[in-house]
Write a protein that holds these residues in place. Structure first.
Motif, short mmCIF file in Angstrom:
data_model
loop_
_atom_site.label_atom_id
_atom_site.label_comp_id
_atom_site.label_asym_id
_atom_site.label_seq_id
_atom_site.Cartn_x
_atom_site.Cartn_y
_atom_site.Cartn_z
N ALA A 119 10.89 -0.54 -4.39
CA ALA A 119 11.79 -1.10 -5.39
C ALA A 119 13.19 -1.30 -4.82
O ALA A 119 13.87 -2.27 -5.17
CB ALA A 119 11.85 -0.17 -6.61
N ARG A 120 13.63 -0.41 -3.93
CA ARG A 120 14.95 -0.55 -3.31
C ARG A 120 15.06 -1.87 -2.55
O ARG A 120 16.08 -2.56 -2.62
CB ARG A 120 15.21 0.60 -2.35
N VAL A 121 13.99 -2.22 -1.84
CA VAL A 121 13.99 -3.48 -1.08
C VAL A 121 14.10 -4.66 -2.03
O VAL A 121 14.90 -5.59 -1.82
CB VAL A 121 12.70 -3.59 -0.23
N VAL A 122 13.31 -4.63 -3.11
CA VAL A 122 13.32 -5.74 -4.07
C VAL A 122 14.68 -5.84 -4.75
O VAL A 122 15.23 -6.94 -4.91
CB VAL A 122 12.21 -5.53 -5.12
N PHE A 123 15.25 -4.70 -5.14
CA PHE A 123 16.53 -4.71 -5.85
C PHE A 123 17.63 -5.37 -5.02
O PHE A 123 18.35 -6.25 -5.50
CB PHE A 123 16.95 -3.27 -6.20
N VAL A 124 17.79 -4.92 -3.77
CA VAL A 124 18.88 -5.42 -2.94
C VAL A 124 18.64 -6.87 -2.55
O VAL A 124 19.56 -7.68 -2.50
CB VAL A 124 19.07 -4.53 -1.69
N SER A 125 17.39 -7.22 -2.28
CA SER A 125 17.08 -8.61 -1.93
C SER A 125 17.39 -9.55 -3.08
O SER A 125 17.96 -10.63 -2.89
CB SER A 125 15.60 -8.72 -1.53
N ARG A 126 17.05 -9.15 -4.30
CA ARG A 126 17.32 -9.98 -5.48
C ARG A 126 18.81 -10.07 -5.76
O ARG A 126 19.32 -11.10 -6.20
CB ARG A 126 16.59 -9.42 -6.70
N ALA A 127 19.54 -8.97 -5.53
CA ALA A 127 20.97 -8.94 -5.85
C ALA A 127 21.81 -9.71 -4.83
O ALA A 127 22.87 -10.24 -5.18
CB ALA A 127 21.45 -7.50 -5.93
N THR A 128 21.35 -9.79 -3.58
CA THR A 128 22.16 -10.40 -2.52
C THR A 128 21.62 -11.73 -2.02
O THR A 128 22.35 -12.50 -1.42
CB THR A 128 22.26 -9.45 -1.32
N GLY A 129 20.33 -11.98 -2.24
CA GLY A 129 19.72 -13.19 -1.71
C GLY A 129 19.33 -13.07 -0.26
O GLY A 129 18.84 -14.04 0.35
N ILE A 130 19.49 -11.91 0.33
CA ILE A 130 19.08 -11.68 1.72
C ILE A 130 17.55 -11.56 1.76
O ILE A 130 16.96 -10.95 0.88
CB ILE A 130 19.72 -10.40 2.27
#
Length: 347
Positions: free
Chosen positions: A92-103
């Motif tokens: 979930a951490r990976v999904v959260f940061v990817s969705r929030a930053t677009g990285i």
């Protein structure tokens, strides 16, 4: 196989639970010292902050410069780990940061892999230090020589990893960016993950991550000691360290959410050689898990929707911007085509 192992563990936990005087254990928790409980809660939360800062060391050069985002995502992931099996909160951490930053998620996954790599490194260092500085139970003492060999191997691996990162070539990833087949996309994702890992691996970051890892492990030892003191159980430093090592070894198999039950069994087993009564050990372990699970789970579940809806809003905003600019973009392309057509005709 996993289901059979889980079933066997649960059977042993039921047998173990029947030997506990749960009334005495609950009374020990009810009479716990509130100031010491607050101290244990504070240092446990500090360990989560330290873990977030360690992740941020790798997130920052990857393009996610917000320390606040790293902290909130780490807290959310830690909370979700308590309600999911197999460390689902880390995914979930990976999904959260990817969705929030677009990285790209492959890059975020690479930062998380590097960050999590230092948990076992710190654990091995702590184990080697424990068996040298203290008299630990034989079950842990026998790991001294293998741990020393493993620590030397880890040192060689980290040095090689930093050295080999100097020869990483970004062009290796771009060759597979436009793949159309499933296998091609998978290879592209894995290539992006590998390249991101290599590009983020530097000596100063590894040293900083190692220092933060040891600080995190120290805060966990303090959590165990404050919880024992709060429950009025006299537990020496060696017992706290043995309990921390034993319970973390039990985390290798997450049979239950939050590892409830397995944690208590491992804690009682690790502290028994130090003269800690089983009921006292269960009381302390229950208090520790209450401090670790309840506040973090509430925070994690509360923060998860923020990332989900934030990612959805960000994607919706991007779609709206594309829709607004699409006519202008198409007009510009048409104008360039006319100019190119006229030039071609004149030629």
């Amino acid at each position: 196989i996993r289901l059979l192992i889980t079933a066997a563990i649960l059977v042993f936990l039921v047998i173990f639970a029947r030997t506990i005087d749960w009334r005495d254990a609950w009374e020990s928790i009810r009479s716990a010292s509130l100031p010491l409980v607050a101290a244990a809660l504070a240092v446990n939360f500090l360990s989560i902050i330290v873990k977030a800062v360690r992740w941020w060391l790798f997130l920052r050069p990857a393009g996610s410069r917000s320390l606040s985002l790293a902290i909130r995502a780490t807290v959310a992931g830690s909370g979700l780990n308590n309600v999911l099996v197999a460390n689902g909160g880390d995914a979930a951490r990976v999904v959260f940061v990817s969705r929030a930053t677009g990285i790209p998620s492959s890059t975020i996954l690479a930062t998380l892999a590097l960050e999590r790599m230092f948990d076992p490194v710190g654990f091995v260092i702590l184990l080697v230090y424990g068996v040298i500085a203290f008299s630990l139970p034989p079950s842990l003492e026998e790991w001294r020589f293998p741990a020393e060999l493993l620590l030397a191997a880890i040192g060689v691996f980290l040095i090689w990893f930093v050295y080999s990162s100097r020869h990483a070539r970004p062009g290796d990833v771009h060759e597979r960016e436009h793949a159309t087949t499933i296998w091609g996309k998978l290879k592209g994702y894995l290539s992006g993950f590998a390249m991101s890992t290599r590009m983020l691996a530097t000596g100063p970051r590894f040293i900083g991550a190692l220092v933060l890892s040891m600080i995190g492990w120290i805060t966990q030892v303090l959590t165990f000691e404050y919880a024992a003191a709060a429950a009025h159980v006299s537990m020496p430093h060696a017992a706290s360290l043995a309990a921390l090592l034993g319970t973390n070894l039990s985390l290798l198999i997450r049979a239950t959410p939050g590892n409830v039950g397995v944690f208590q069994f491992a804690f009682a087993l690790a502290t028994a050689p130090f003269g800690i009564e089983r009921n006292d050990a269960i009381a302390v372990s229950l208090l520790i898990q209450t401090l670790q699970i309840v506040p973090m789970t509430l925070l994690g579940v509360a923060l998860a929707p923020e990332f989900i809806f934030k990612g959805s809003k960000a994607r919706k905003k991007t779609d709206e911007l594309v829709a607004e600019n699409e006519p202008a973009m198409l007009g510009s392309v048409a104008k360039e085509s006319e100019e190119l057509g006229g030039t071609s005709g004149e030629a």
